[in-house]
Design a protein around this motif. Sequence first.
Motif, mmCIF file in Angstrom:
data_model
loop_
_atom_site.group_PDB
_atom_site.id
_atom_site.type_symbol
_atom_site.label_atom_id
_atom_site.label_comp_id
_atom_site.label_asym_id
_atom_site.label_seq_id
_atom_site.Cartn_x
_atom_site.Cartn_y
_atom_site.Cartn_z
ATOM 1 N N LEU A 1 1.129 -0.905 0.152
ATOM 2 C CA LEU A 1 0.057 0.274 0.055
ATOM 3 C C LEU A 1 0.758 1.602 0.152
ATOM 4 C CD1 LEU A 1 -2.489 2.056 0.254
ATOM 5 C CD2 LEU A 1 -2.350 1.490 2.445
ATOM 6 N N ILE A 2 2.166 1.470 0.535
ATOM 7 C CA ILE A 2 2.639 2.410 0.502
ATOM 8 C C ILE A 2 3.894 2.887 -0.617
ATOM 9 C CG2 ILE A 2 4.805 3.110 2.317
ATOM 10 C CD1 ILE A 2 3.937 1.690 4.739
ATOM 11 N N ASP A 3 3.645 1.657 -1.226
ATOM 12 C CA ASP A 3 4.672 2.218 -2.440
ATOM 13 C C ASP A 3 3.039 2.275 -3.879
ATOM 14 O OD1 ASP A 3 7.052 1.342 -2.128
ATOM 15 O OD2 ASP A 3 7.086 -0.947 -2.594
ATOM 16 N N GLU A 4 1.953 1.997 -3.315
ATOM 17 C CA GLU A 4 1.034 2.196 -4.531
ATOM 18 C C GLU A 4 0.525 3.798 -4.214
ATOM 19 O OE1 GLU A 4 -3.212 -0.154 -5.066
ATOM 20 O OE2 GLU A 4 -3.172 1.275 -3.656
ATOM 21 N N VAL A 5 1.069 4.325 -2.358
ATOM 22 C CA VAL A 5 0.621 5.911 -2.442
ATOM 23 C C VAL A 5 1.802 6.274 -2.946
ATOM 24 C CG1 VAL A 5 0.397 7.340 -0.299
ATOM 25 C CG2 VAL A 5 -0.983 4.618 -0.539
ATOM 26 N N ARG A 6 2.685 6.269 -2.452
ATOM 27 C CA ARG A 6 4.169 6.597 -3.744
ATOM 28 C C ARG A 6 3.671 6.624 -4.820
ATOM 29 N NH1 ARG A 6 7.689 3.620 -0.020
ATOM 30 N NH2 ARG A 6 8.669 4.649 1.703
ATOM 31 N N ALA A 7 3.634 5.715 -5.713
ATOM 32 C CA ALA A 7 3.170 6.067 -7.373
ATOM 33 C C ALA A 7 2.384 7.031 -7.480
ATOM 34 C CB ALA A 7 3.495 4.788 -7.898
ATOM 35 N N LEU A 8 1.201 7.390 -6.906
ATOM 36 C CA LEU A 8 0.048 7.802 -7.005
ATOM 37 C C LEU A 8 1.158 9.468 -6.819
ATOM 38 C CD1 LEU A 8 -2.787 6.484 -5.766
ATOM 39 C CD2 LEU A 8 -2.631 6.807 -7.803
ATOM 40 N N ARG A 9 1.628 9.280 -6.149
ATOM 41 C CA ARG A 9 1.597 11.002 -4.998
ATOM 42 C C ARG A 9 2.766 11.698 -6.283
ATOM 43 N NH1 ARG A 9 2.550 13.236 0.434
ATOM 44 N NH2 ARG A 9 4.801 13.023 0.113
ATOM 45 N N GLN A 10 3.290 10.641 -6.828
ATOM 46 C CA GLN A 10 4.928 10.835 -7.962
ATOM 47 C C GLN A 10 3.869 11.555 -9.135
ATOM 48 O OE1 GLN A 10 7.093 7.261 -8.009
ATOM 49 N NE2 GLN A 10 8.240 7.543 -5.956
ATOM 50 N N ARG A 11 3.020 11.065 -9.561
ATOM 51 C CA ARG A 11 2.330 11.767 -10.868
ATOM 52 C C ARG A 11 2.054 13.163 -10.764
ATOM 53 N NH1 ARG A 11 -3.750 8.814 -11.914
ATOM 54 N NH2 ARG A 11 -4.088 11.292 -11.661
ATOM 55 N N GLY A 12 1.962 13.948 -9.788
ATOM 56 C CA GLY A 12 1.631 15.352 -9.445
ATOM 57 C C GLY A 12 0.400 16.309 -9.892
ATOM 58 N N ASP A 13 0.131 15.374 -10.323
ATOM 59 C CA ASP A 13 -1.423 15.823 -10.529
ATOM 60 C C ASP A 13 -2.553 16.027 -9.177
ATOM 61 O OD1 ASP A 13 -1.516 13.594 -11.409
ATOM 62 O OD2 ASP A 13 -2.712 13.545 -12.749
ATOM 63 N N LEU A 14 -1.997 14.882 -7.748
ATOM 64 C CA LEU A 14 -3.033 14.502 -7.487
ATOM 65 C C LEU A 14 -2.554 15.032 -5.855
ATOM 66 C CD1 LEU A 14 -3.565 10.609 -7.138
ATOM 67 C CD2 LEU A 14 -4.517 12.416 -8.991
ATOM 68 N N HIS A 15 -3.227 15.758 -5.523
ATOM 69 C CA HIS A 15 -3.344 16.258 -3.868
ATOM 70 C C HIS A 15 -4.195 15.637 -2.446
ATOM 71 C CE1 HIS A 15 -6.963 18.365 -4.300
ATOM 72 N NE2 HIS A 15 -6.641 18.272 -5.492
ATOM 73 N N PRO A 16 -4.171 15.852 -1.425
ATOM 74 C CA PRO A 16 -4.713 15.051 -0.555
ATOM 75 C C PRO A 16 -5.869 15.657 -0.326
ATOM 76 C CG PRO A 16 -3.119 16.539 0.742
ATOM 77 C CD PRO A 16 -2.890 16.546 -0.875
ATOM 78 N N ASP A 17 -6.615 16.579 -1.149
ATOM 79 C CA ASP A 17 -7.551 17.066 -0.662
ATOM 80 C C ASP A 17 -9.138 16.528 -1.734
ATOM 81 O OD1 ASP A 17 -7.350 18.965 1.418
ATOM 82 O OD2 ASP A 17 -6.691 20.336 0.042
ATOM 83 N N LEU A 18 -8.512 15.355 -2.757
ATOM 84 C CA LEU A 18 -9.286 14.850 -3.407
ATOM 85 C C LEU A 18 -10.144 13.996 -2.642
ATOM 86 C CD1 LEU A 18 -6.427 14.779 -6.325
ATOM 87 C CD2 LEU A 18 -8.844 15.346 -7.124
ATOM 88 N N PRO A 19 -11.465 13.684 -3.425
ATOM 89 C CA PRO A 19 -12.049 12.334 -2.881
ATOM 90 C C PRO A 19 -11.148 11.355 -2.915
ATOM 91 C CG PRO A 19 -13.809 14.020 -4.726
ATOM 92 C CD PRO A 19 -11.946 14.009 -4.376
ATOM 93 N N SER A 20 -10.651 10.834 -3.571
ATOM 94 C CA SER A 20 -9.729 9.887 -3.964
ATOM 95 C C SER A 20 -8.543 9.725 -3.183
ATOM 96 C CB SER A 20 -9.117 9.159 -5.496
ATOM 97 O OG SER A 20 -8.469 10.395 -5.640
ATOM 98 N N MET A 21 -8.253 10.690 -2.643
ATOM 99 C CA MET A 21 -6.513 10.345 -2.268
ATOM 100 C C MET A 21 -7.534 10.670 -0.403
ATOM 101 S SD MET A 21 -4.367 9.863 -3.273
ATOM 102 C CE MET A 21 -5.612 9.279 -4.219
ATOM 103 N N ARG A 22 -8.871 10.492 -0.634
ATOM 104 C CA ARG A 22 -9.103 11.109 1.620
ATOM 105 C C ARG A 22 -10.094 9.554 1.351
ATOM 106 N NH1 ARG A 22 -12.947 16.692 1.375
ATOM 107 N NH2 ARG A 22 -11.551 17.648 1.633
ATOM 108 N N CYS A 23 -9.500 8.526 0.789
ATOM 109 C CA CYS A 23 -10.618 7.482 1.076
ATOM 110 C C CYS A 23 -9.347 6.710 2.274
ATOM 111 C CB CYS A 23 -9.589 6.166 -0.170
ATOM 112 S SG CYS A 23 -10.890 6.829 -2.007
ATOM 113 N N VAL A 24 -9.526 6.088 3.159
ATOM 114 C CA VAL A 24 -8.983 5.100 4.260
ATOM 115 C C VAL A 24 -8.497 4.868 4.003
ATOM 116 C CG1 VAL A 24 -10.092 3.419 5.904
ATOM 117 C CG2 VAL A 24 -11.246 5.617 5.933
ATOM 118 N N GLY A 25 -7.281 4.349 3.929
ATOM 119 C CA GLY A 25 -6.304 4.491 3.926
ATOM 120 C C GLY A 25 -5.126 5.052 3.105
#
Length: 325
Positions: free
Chosen positions: A229-253
């Motif tokens: 899971l940690i590597d999955e989140v790291r890969a999402l962060r590295q995209r550069g177009d996502l941020h923690p206020d998006l509904p997707s990134m507010r999902c539990v975990g």
Amino acid sequence: MNVSERLGLPPTLILAGPTASGKTAIALSLARHAPIEIISVDSALVYKGMDIGTAKPSPLELAAVPHHLIDLIDPSESYSAARFVQDTRRLMAEIRARGHHPVLVGGTMLYIKSLLEGLDDMPPADPAVRARLDAQAKEQGWAVLHAELAQVDPVTATRLPPGDTQRIQRALEVWHSTGRPLSSFHQRAASNRDHPPLDAVLVSLEPTERTWLHRRIALRFEQMMQAGLIDEVRALRQRGDLHPDLPSMRCVGYRQVWEALDEGLDLNQPRQLAALTEQGIAATRQLAKRQLTWLRSMPWRSVVACDATDAMAQAHALLLPHLQA
């Protein structure tokens, strides 16, 4: 006579329950007895590239039974209850036209409520208001916004815990955009809460012992961490177009891991990794508690004790007669 009866259609079949209650296993078992297709009722499974933290069905499970509303949109996008209702109604008609039975499976209770009770005339999202609320939250904290919500919409504030930032933001957004509390938009639907929709069968998986569910939640979250899971989140962060206020990134975990990475924690250090795991488990327990609260607001549902040894047989007894008619 209800709508389904007039059209000669079977009732809408829904298998719901809190996270980790065993919905997937029971749904897949139904396919051994009847030609079903599963419509996911899960606001996290719609996102592509978010597989581990959402407990997305495995490729084998997806191949065994047709699934819908999974891997639907990019994490940068949003998915609404209104779109769910539109998509689901279309899919149900298409599945029945193929001679199959649609079965709705999941735990996003707002989607179920919207489908069964109808959507209120909710105002659309207002990006400007949302941005102001985000800025206020960063400056003052979400506890302050929850207190503000308690002043303008005490009904909704009582229902939402202070940590449910996404829904607190939406409730305040509605208030600032319309001058009306969010709860006022739900009064019509709430008046019918005690009465079952005549064309729906809702089977609800609920534990008799909360500790049983807590153990399953803990085990599953630990397995997610081990699966990457940690590597999955790291890969999402590295995209550069996502941020923690998006509904997707507010999902539990995802939210807990993102925050830990923002804080620069060394997640290779066992103590910090264990603390993050406990945070994720605690957040998942809170999610399950909210899901059960939603379900218990519908007293007409058919309850199956998911921690009973014959839970699958109980669910079959309630659902298969409608699938084999």
